[in-house]
Scaffold this motif. Structure first.
Motif, PDB file in Angstrom:
ATOM      1  N   THR A 106       0.844  -1.193   0.000  1.00 53.46           N
ATOM      2  CA  THR A 106       0.000   0.000   0.000  1.00 53.46           C
ATOM      3  C   THR A 106       0.876   1.238   0.000  1.00 53.46           C
ATOM      4  O   THR A 106       1.727   1.400   0.883  1.00 53.46           O
ATOM      5  N   PHE A 107       0.656   2.106  -0.984  1.00 53.83           N
ATOM      6  CA  PHE A 107       1.382   3.368  -1.070  1.00 53.83           C
ATOM      7  C   PHE A 107       0.572   4.434  -0.341  1.00 53.83           C
ATOM      8  O   PHE A 107      -0.643   4.537  -0.526  1.00 53.83           O
ATOM      9  N   THR A 108       1.240   5.250   0.466  1.00 54.21           N
ATOM     10  CA  THR A 108       0.571   6.268   1.275  1.00 54.21           C
ATOM     11  C   THR A 108       1.061   7.660   0.923  1.00 54.21           C
ATOM     12  O   THR A 108       2.245   7.968   1.072  1.00 54.21           O
ATOM     13  N   LEU A 109       0.128   8.484   0.463  1.00 52.72           N
ATOM     14  CA  LEU A 109       0.366   9.896   0.191  1.00 52.72           C
ATOM     15  C   LEU A 109      -0.411  10.707   1.214  1.00 52.72           C
ATOM     16  O   LEU A 109      -1.606  10.481   1.411  1.00 52.72           O
ATOM     17  N   VAL A 110       0.241  11.647   1.876  1.00 50.16           N
ATOM     18  CA  VAL A 110      -0.397  12.534   2.848  1.00 50.16           C
ATOM     19  C   VAL A 110      -0.573  13.901   2.206  1.00 50.16           C
ATOM     20  O   VAL A 110       0.400  14.499   1.739  1.00 50.16           O
ATOM     21  N   LEU A 111      -1.812  14.388   2.175  1.00 48.26           N
ATOM     22  CA  LEU A 111      -2.094  15.730   1.696  1.00 48.26           C
ATOM     23  C   LEU A 111      -2.163  16.671   2.889  1.00 48.26           C
ATOM     24  O   LEU A 111      -3.062  16.555   3.727  1.00 48.26           O
ATOM     25  N   ASP A 112      -1.204  17.580   2.986  1.00 44.97           N
ATOM     26  CA  ASP A 112      -1.078  18.548   4.083  1.00 44.97           C
ATOM     27  C   ASP A 112      -0.774  17.857   5.408  1.00 44.97           C
ATOM     28  O   ASP A 112      -1.108  16.679   5.626  1.00 44.97           O
ATOM     29  N   LEU A 113      -0.141  18.612   6.287  1.00 39.98           N
ATOM     30  CA  LEU A 113       0.226  18.084   7.600  1.00 39.98           C
ATOM     31  C   LEU A 113       0.168  19.244   8.592  1.00 39.98           C
ATOM     32  O   LEU A 113       1.175  19.771   9.048  1.00 39.98           O
ATOM     33  N   GLY A 114      -1.072  19.648   8.921  1.00 46.76           N
ATOM     34  CA  GLY A 114      -1.296  20.772   9.804  1.00 46.76           C
ATOM     35  C   GLY A 114      -1.170  20.402  11.273  1.00 46.76           C
ATOM     36  O   GLY A 114      -0.999  19.230  11.627  1.00 46.76           O
ATOM     37  N   PRO A 115      -1.246  21.382  12.170  1.00 48.38           N
ATOM     38  CA  PRO A 115      -1.061  21.143  13.601  1.00 48.38           C
ATOM     39  C   PRO A 115      -1.973  20.049  14.153  1.00 48.38           C
ATOM     40  O   PRO A 115      -3.177  20.038  13.926  1.00 48.38           O
ATOM     41  N   GLY A 116      -1.370  19.135  14.895  1.00 50.34           N
ATOM     42  CA  GLY A 116      -2.082  18.012  15.485  1.00 50.34           C
ATOM     43  C   GLY A 116      -2.158  16.789  14.607  1.00 50.34           C
ATOM     44  O   GLY A 116      -2.540  15.707  15.076  1.00 50.34           O
ATOM     45  N   ALA A 117      -1.785  16.917  13.331  1.00 52.71           N
ATOM     46  CA  ALA A 117      -1.989  15.813  12.392  1.00 52.71           C
ATOM     47  C   ALA A 117      -0.941  14.718  12.514  1.00 52.71           C
ATOM     48  O   ALA A 117      -1.250  13.536  12.322  1.00 52.71           O
ATOM     49  N   ALA A 118       0.301  15.071  12.827  1.00 53.76           N
ATOM     50  CA  ALA A 118       1.356  14.059  12.865  1.00 53.76           C
ATOM     51  C   ALA A 118       1.049  12.992  13.917  1.00 53.76           C
ATOM     52  O   ALA A 118       1.181  11.791  13.661  1.00 53.76           O
ATOM     53  N   GLY A 119       0.629  13.427  15.096  1.00 56.79           N
ATOM     54  CA  GLY A 119       0.269  12.458  16.125  1.00 56.79           C
ATOM     55  C   GLY A 119      -0.969  11.658  15.759  1.00 56.79           C
ATOM     56  O   GLY A 119      -1.052  10.456  16.031  1.00 56.79           O
ATOM     57  N   ALA A 120      -1.940  12.317  15.109  1.00 55.79           N
ATOM     58  CA  ALA A 120      -3.169  11.640  14.725  1.00 55.79           C
ATOM     59  C   ALA A 120      -2.932  10.567  13.673  1.00 55.79           C
ATOM     60  O   ALA A 120      -3.727   9.619  13.563  1.00 55.79           O
ATOM     61  N   LEU A 121      -1.860  10.671  12.899  1.00 56.75           N
ATOM     62  CA  LEU A 121      -1.565   9.633  11.907  1.00 56.75           C
ATOM     63  C   LEU A 121      -1.450   8.259  12.542  1.00 56.75           C
ATOM     64  O   LEU A 121      -1.773   7.244  11.912  1.00 56.75           O
ATOM     65  N   TYR A 122      -0.994   8.205  13.795  1.00 59.86           N
ATOM     66  CA  TYR A 122      -0.823   6.925  14.472  1.00 59.86           C
ATOM     67  C   TYR A 122      -2.140   6.170  14.635  1.00 59.86           C
ATOM     68  O   TYR A 122      -2.136   4.967  14.890  1.00 59.86           O
TER      69      TYR A 122
END
Length: 270
Positions: free
Chosen positions: A32-48
């Motif tokens: 599975t290839f993963t592309l992230v569109l934008d990475l605003g405040p709070g998003a990096a932790g929410a990726l988990y």
């Protein structure tokens, strides 16, 4: 391909959502290839909540306002210093000047004025790429156009490069503009910012209201309109109500954790 809403709050993180962030995933070379569109405040932790962020292949930044890019700093910290570090450097697509912008956001001189950490720093860690009108990113053909915003900003069209593959357009931040309509022609799903409530004195070249987002989707012939980037001080239900009379297709609100499978015959909420 699958779209997952990681963060949909506008202009800042909100009480129920991180700021702008969306996962787009599709099969590619046996994984599975993963592309992230934008990475605003709070998003990096929410990726988990959705995957091991170490698996992110590419990050696409619509523009360099803080509510759309600053959690790349947090992502970098995890990539360098977490228990699974070092992570393979992800590709980061964005406007010209992206490495410098993130370097300024992250770097703080140490007490003696020297560099605060060893190594390449955030400006050299990732594989930075400047947006082109069209480029291949893993299983996706990605096209971009400039949109109406006070800084260099892009709407992004992602199409899975297989027969019957789905298509998605992310507006980024924009005021009314014909380039967004053209990029969104016959798209399966238009993920469109709707930061304003409707009124007679809306600023130009900044954001859309729900009505304007719907008018853009209708003019483009989009199949589904998904309203996003609604700031915490506005009522999402009011934005939705203002949009619905102006779009003949399905119009819904982006919600954290919602997943959409995009392709034939149309996008469907899971």
């Amino acid at each position: 391909m699958e779209l997952t809403i990681v963060g949909c709050s506008g202009s800042m993180s909100g009480p129920e959502s991180p700021a702008s962030c969306y996962l787009v995933q599709a099969p590619y070379q046996g994984r599975t290839f993963t592309l992230v569109l934008d990475l605003g405040p709070g998003a990096a932790g929410a990726l988990y909540r959705y995957l091991d962020p170490r698996q992110v292949d590419a990050i696409a930044l619509s523009h360099l306002h803080p509510d759309h890019c600053l959690d790349l700093c947090a992502f970098y910290v995890a990539a360098r210093y977490s228990s699974t570090a070092p992570w393979p450097p992800a590709s980061v697509y964005g406007p010209d000047g992206t490495p410098g912008r993130l370097t300024r956001a992250y770097d703080v001189p140490s007490v003696d004025g020297a560099a605060s950490e060893a190594g390449p720093g955030i400006g050299g860690y990732f594989r930075y790429q400047v947006w082109l009108p069209e480029q291949r990113i893993g299983p996706f053909i990605v096209r971009t156009v400039r949109v109406a915003h006070p800084v260099e900003a892009y709407a992004i069209r992602v199409e899975e490069a297989v027969p019957g593959g789905g298509s998605l357009v992310f507006s980024g931040d924009t005021g009314p503009c014909q380039t967004l309509v053209e990029l969104s022609r016959d798209v399966d799903l238009l993920l469109c910012e709707s930061a304003f409530l409707d009124g007679d004195d809306l600023p130009t070249g900044l954001h859309l209201c729900g009505r304007q987002a719907a008018e853009h989707a209708e003019a483009a012939g989009a199949s589904v309109l998904l309203l996003t980037h609604i700031p915490p001080w506005n009522d999402p239900e009011q934005v939705l109500k203002e949009a619905q009379p102006h779009f003949a297709g399905s119009v819904q609100l982006a919600e954290v954790g919602a997943r959409w499978t995009i392709g034939e015959p149309q996008a469907a909420l899971q």
